[in-house]
Enzyme design. Structure first.
Site, PDB file in Angstrom:
ATOM      1  N   ASP A   1       6.647  -0.254  -7.950  1.00 43.09           N
ATOM      2  CA  ASP A   1       7.370  -0.927  -9.042  1.00 43.09           C
ATOM      3  C   ASP A   1       8.457  -0.021  -9.613  1.00 43.09           C
ATOM      4  O   ASP A   1       8.511   0.218 -10.820  1.00 43.09           O
ATOM      5  CB  ASP A   1       6.390  -1.355 -10.129  1.00 43.09           C
ATOM      6  CG  ASP A   1       5.343  -2.330  -9.606  1.00 43.09           C
ATOM      7  OD1 ASP A   1       5.369  -3.489 -10.020  1.00 43.09           O
ATOM      8  OD2 ASP A   1       4.505  -1.932  -8.767  1.00 43.09           O
TER       9      ASP A   1
ATOM     10  N   ASP B   1       7.790  -4.069  -5.087  1.00 37.11           N
ATOM     11  CA  ASP B   1       8.767  -4.220  -6.173  1.00 37.11           C
ATOM     12  C   ASP B   1       9.781  -3.085  -6.114  1.00 37.11           C
ATOM     13  O   ASP B   1       9.587  -2.015  -6.710  1.00 37.11           O
ATOM     14  CB  ASP B   1       8.092  -4.303  -7.540  1.00 37.11           C
ATOM     15  CG  ASP B   1       7.516  -5.687  -7.812  1.00 37.11           C
ATOM     16  OD1 ASP B   1       7.610  -6.558  -6.930  1.00 37.11           O
ATOM     17  OD2 ASP B   1       6.970  -5.909  -8.904  1.00 37.11           O
TER      18      ASP B   1
ATOM     19  N   TYR C   1      14.332  -4.816  -8.229  1.00 43.67           N
ATOM     20  CA  TYR C   1      14.329  -5.717  -9.389  1.00 43.67           C
ATOM     21  C   TYR C   1      15.671  -6.430  -9.557  1.00 43.67           C
ATOM     22  O   TYR C   1      16.052  -6.810 -10.661  1.00 43.67           O
ATOM     23  CB  TYR C   1      13.950  -4.976 -10.670  1.00 43.67           C
ATOM     24  CG  TYR C   1      12.474  -4.654 -10.739  1.00 43.67           C
ATOM     25  CD1 TYR C   1      11.595  -5.438 -11.480  1.00 43.67           C
ATOM     26  CD2 TYR C   1      11.951  -3.581 -10.033  1.00 43.67           C
ATOM     27  CE1 TYR C   1      10.239  -5.159 -11.517  1.00 43.67           C
ATOM     28  CE2 TYR C   1      10.596  -3.294 -10.060  1.00 43.67           C
ATOM     29  CZ  TYR C   1       9.742  -4.088 -10.806  1.00 43.67           C
ATOM     30  OH  TYR C   1       8.405  -3.811 -10.840  1.00 43.67           O
TER      31      TYR C   1
ATOM     32  N   ASN D   1       6.295  -9.162  -5.611  1.00 44.57           N
ATOM     33  CA  ASN D   1       6.808 -10.441  -6.098  1.00 44.57           C
ATOM     34  C   ASN D   1       8.307 -10.407  -6.365  1.00 44.57           C
ATOM     35  O   ASN D   1       8.999 -11.427  -6.233  1.00 44.57           O
ATOM     36  CB  ASN D   1       6.056 -10.878  -7.359  1.00 44.57           C
ATOM     37  CG  ASN D   1       6.117  -9.866  -8.476  1.00 44.57           C
ATOM     38  OD1 ASN D   1       5.628  -8.742  -8.327  1.00 44.57           O
ATOM     39  ND2 ASN D   1       6.707 -10.229  -9.610  1.00 44.57           N
TER      40      ASN D   1
ATOM     41  N   HIS E   1       0.325  -5.488  -3.127  1.00 39.03           N
ATOM     42  CA  HIS E   1       1.054  -5.424  -4.400  1.00 39.03           C
ATOM     43  C   HIS E   1       0.190  -5.815  -5.601  1.00 39.03           C
ATOM     44  O   HIS E   1       0.166  -5.113  -6.609  1.00 39.03           O
ATOM     45  CB  HIS E   1       2.299  -6.293  -4.362  1.00 39.03           C
ATOM     46  CG  HIS E   1       3.157  -6.115  -5.579  1.00 39.03           C
ATOM     47  ND1 HIS E   1       3.755  -4.906  -5.901  1.00 39.03           N
ATOM     48  CD2 HIS E   1       3.483  -6.959  -6.596  1.00 39.03           C
ATOM     49  CE1 HIS E   1       4.426  -5.021  -7.034  1.00 39.03           C
ATOM     50  NE2 HIS E   1       4.268  -6.257  -7.482  1.00 39.03           N
TER      51      HIS E   1
ATOM     52  N   HIS F   1      -1.128  -9.613 -15.796  1.00 43.63           N
ATOM     53  CA  HIS F   1      -1.451  -9.971 -14.402  1.00 43.63           C
ATOM     54  C   HIS F   1      -2.959  -9.993 -14.139  1.00 43.63           C
ATOM     55  O   HIS F   1      -3.389  -9.797 -13.003  1.00 43.63           O
ATOM     56  CB  HIS F   1      -0.765  -9.020 -13.412  1.00 43.63           C
ATOM     57  CG  HIS F   1       0.728  -9.065 -13.445  1.00 43.63           C
ATOM     58  ND1 HIS F   1       1.424 -10.251 -13.463  1.00 43.63           N
ATOM     59  CD2 HIS F   1       1.658  -8.076 -13.454  1.00 43.63           C
ATOM     60  CE1 HIS F   1       2.731  -9.988 -13.491  1.00 43.63           C
ATOM     61  NE2 HIS F   1       2.891  -8.684 -13.488  1.00 43.63           N
TER      62      HIS F   1
ATOM     63  N   HIS G   1       2.240  -3.851  -9.255  1.00 45.75           N
ATOM     64  CA  HIS G   1       2.317  -5.080 -10.043  1.00 45.75           C
ATOM     65  C   HIS G   1       2.062  -4.864 -11.528  1.00 45.75           C
ATOM     66  O   HIS G   1       2.853  -5.320 -12.361  1.00 45.75           O
ATOM     67  CB  HIS G   1       1.338  -6.106  -9.476  1.00 45.75           C
ATOM     68  CG  HIS G   1       1.667  -7.524  -9.822  1.00 45.75           C
ATOM     69  ND1 HIS G   1       2.957  -7.993  -9.883  1.00 45.75           N
ATOM     70  CD2 HIS G   1       0.849  -8.586 -10.100  1.00 45.75           C
ATOM     71  CE1 HIS G   1       2.949  -9.287 -10.188  1.00 45.75           C
ATOM     72  NE2 HIS G   1       1.685  -9.666 -10.331  1.00 45.75           N
ATOM     73  N   VAL G   2       0.976  -4.213 -11.890  1.00 44.25           N
ATOM     74  CA  VAL G   2       0.697  -3.901 -13.300  1.00 44.25           C
ATOM     75  C   VAL G   2       1.395  -2.585 -13.627  1.00 44.25           C
ATOM     76  O   VAL G   2       1.141  -1.570 -12.984  1.00 44.25           O
ATOM     77  CB  VAL G   2      -0.821  -3.775 -13.546  1.00 44.25           C
ATOM     78  CG1 VAL G   2      -1.094  -3.376 -14.994  1.00 44.25           C
ATOM     79  CG2 VAL G   2      -1.516  -5.082 -13.199  1.00 44.25           C
ATOM     80  N   HIS G   3       2.256  -2.598 -14.633  1.00 49.39           N
ATOM     81  CA  HIS G   3       3.104  -1.442 -14.924  1.00 49.39           C
ATOM     82  C   HIS G   3       2.353  -0.418 -15.771  1.00 49.39           C
ATOM     83  O   HIS G   3       2.680  -0.155 -16.928  1.00 49.39           O
ATOM     84  CB  HIS G   3       4.392  -1.893 -15.614  1.00 49.39           C
ATOM     85  CG  HIS G   3       5.200  -2.823 -14.761  1.00 49.39           C
ATOM     86  ND1 HIS G   3       6.229  -3.574 -15.260  1.00 49.39           N
ATOM     87  CD2 HIS G   3       5.125  -3.112 -13.437  1.00 49.39           C
ATOM     88  CE1 HIS G   3       6.760  -4.307 -14.288  1.00 49.39           C
ATOM     89  NE2 HIS G   3       6.088  -4.040 -13.172  1.00 49.39           N
TER      90      HIS G   3
END
Length: 456
Positions: free
Chosen positions: A167, A196, A199, A233, A318, A328, A355-357
């Site tokens: 990410d 990711d 962006y 995503n 991801h 999420h 996915h989870v920041h």
């Protein structure tokens, strides 16, 4: 009075049960480190990290990844902005003056009102293991030279170090993450990237110029060491409102992977061997249910892994399966229900997701016992299960996730809302050392760490 000792014993037992119950209900460590709350800001397009290399039609966005299944091949990719230019790559080993050459292919694509530059992909094959190679692209106009090192021959006790990033994006925090990784004394020889990338879809009309700027930003590292790509995503780029109905179009054109070498029919799931590791990449955003192509591929792939050759089995995806943040939450649950029994059966060592920041590491747990009859529907300790690590903390524009579920679940060993990167350092067939490094710390400090003991 004669009964008091017995009463004392009962009291002690009751208290002990209460304490143990409290331990069972609470999870591991929620870090006490509190990152200063500040807005995540993207770097402006005139930043030095996005600089276009000088010279007419100079190659830019140069990046490499593994080009075959065992590590003797490399895919070299770059973009020329003005004209197609030469498709040729010159390459030579550190100890040789003889230049070999390979011919690549050129692709372009359009996305809404954007037209890409000329995207080159060239696969170099049959390289020597554990050898430093130089390579040159941009022949004829503005040549540029880089280098890389091939991995050691695949083998049981071969040490190797992977970096882990997810990410990333192109904010100031993204730059801090990449700089921190590059300055880490234990930095990897290859990056496992869990999805990711640019962006670009966060900008108006999925501004694909942000794919170009991201490629230039990353070049300083990915032109010299391979990154193993996972689609997230933000790579879907599905935008029917502007007429873009082909998912993953920019990603597929820009980032090639050696998926055919592992019998896959698409670049979204594939596998590679590297030193003593077998790495499987899965797609959280492609069909994965029973009878789907991804399901059928993984069903055949896992039995192929020879743990007497590659003892370490790593899976990249991801969307995390175990996540104690409210962001999420449970998005990976259906995939977990389908594939988790296989991960336990084949004793996967580690599953890395994004996915989870934020950052989180799990205990070795599984939740495969649940069915309608027994009603057991919570994770239990399972030494055959992987450690699940969420490393979606690269530093993108969307910022950190701080809202955690409380109390901390028992399966969660460590969690922290900070940006950072991780290192997975394989020592031999039995031991690997894992460490996570938050951006705020010095180069060699470890905010979280764990010795992996290979159970196979």
């Amino acid at each position: 009075m004669m009964d008091l000792p017995g009463i004392s014993i009962v009291v002690v037992v009751v208290v002990s049960l209460i304490v143990n119950a409290a331990v069972l209900c609470n999870g591991g460590i929620t870090s006490s480190f509190v990152r200063k709350v500040e807005k995540t800001v993207d770097m402006p397009l005139d930043s030095d990290v996005f600089r276009v290399p000088p010279g007419y039609n100079a190659p830019q966005q140069v990046h490499i990844t593994q080009g075959d299944h065992e590590g003797k091949g490399v895919i070299i990719s770059w973009v020329t902005p003005n004209e197609p230019g030469s498709k040729t790559v010159f390459y030579w080993s550190e100890k040789s003056k003889h230049k070999n050459h390979a011919e690549g292919k050129i692709v372009t694509y359009k996305f809404y009102n954007y037209t890409s530059g000329y995207i080159h992909h060239c696969t170099i094959k049959n390289l020597k293991f554990d050898t430093k190679y130089y390579y040159e692209v941009g022949i004829g106009h503005t040549p540029r030279q880089f280098w890389f090192r091939t991995p050691p021959r695949v083998g049981l006790d071969v040490p190797y170090t992977f970096g882990l990033i997810g990410d990333l994006g192109q904010s100031y925090d993204s730059n801090r993450t990449l700089t921190h990784y590059e300055s880490n004394p234990a930095r990897g020889q290859t990056v496992l990237f869990v999805g990711d990338l640019s962006y670009a879809d966060n900008y108006s009309f999925h501004d694909n110029n942000r794919w170009d700027s991201w490629g230039r930003f990353l070049e300083r590292n990915v032109a010299y060491q391979p990154w193993i790509w996972t689609a997230g995503n933000h790579e879907i780029d599905f935008a029917p409102e502007i007429g873009e109905t082909i998912p993953f179009k920019p990603f597929r054109h820009r980032y090639h992977v050696p998926y055919k070498a592992s019998g896959s029919t698409t670049p979204f799931w594939y596998s590679i061997k590297r030193a003593s590791a077998y790495v499987i990449v899965l797609s959280s955003y492609s069909a994965y249910g029973k009878y789907t192509p991804q399901y059928k591929w993984l069903e055949k792939e896992l039995p192929k892994v020879n743990r007497s050759e590659t003892p370490w089995l790593i899976v990249l995806m991801h969307s995390p399966w175990y996540n104690s943040y409210n962001y999420h939450y449970k998005e990976g649950e259906t995939m977990r229900v389908i594939y988790e029994p296989w991960f336990v059966k084949y004793k996967v060592d580690g599953v890395f997701a994004g996915h989870v920041h934020a950052y989180e590491r799990s205990e070795r747990v599984s939740n495969i016992a649940y069915n309608i009859v027994n009603g057991v529907c919570y994770p239990v300790n399972d030494q055959s299960a992987p450690v699940y690590i969420t490393i979606g903390d690269g530093g993108n524009l969307e910022g950190l996730v701080t809202n955690m579920t409380e109390p901390q679940p028992q399966y969660s060993a460590y969690r922290e809302a900070s940006f950072g990167h991780a290192i997975f350092d394989i020592k031999n067939r039995t031991h690997a050392y894992y460490s996570w490094h938050r951006n705020q710390d010095g180069n060699a400090l470890e905010a979280d760490s764990l010795w992996f003991f290979n159970r196979y």
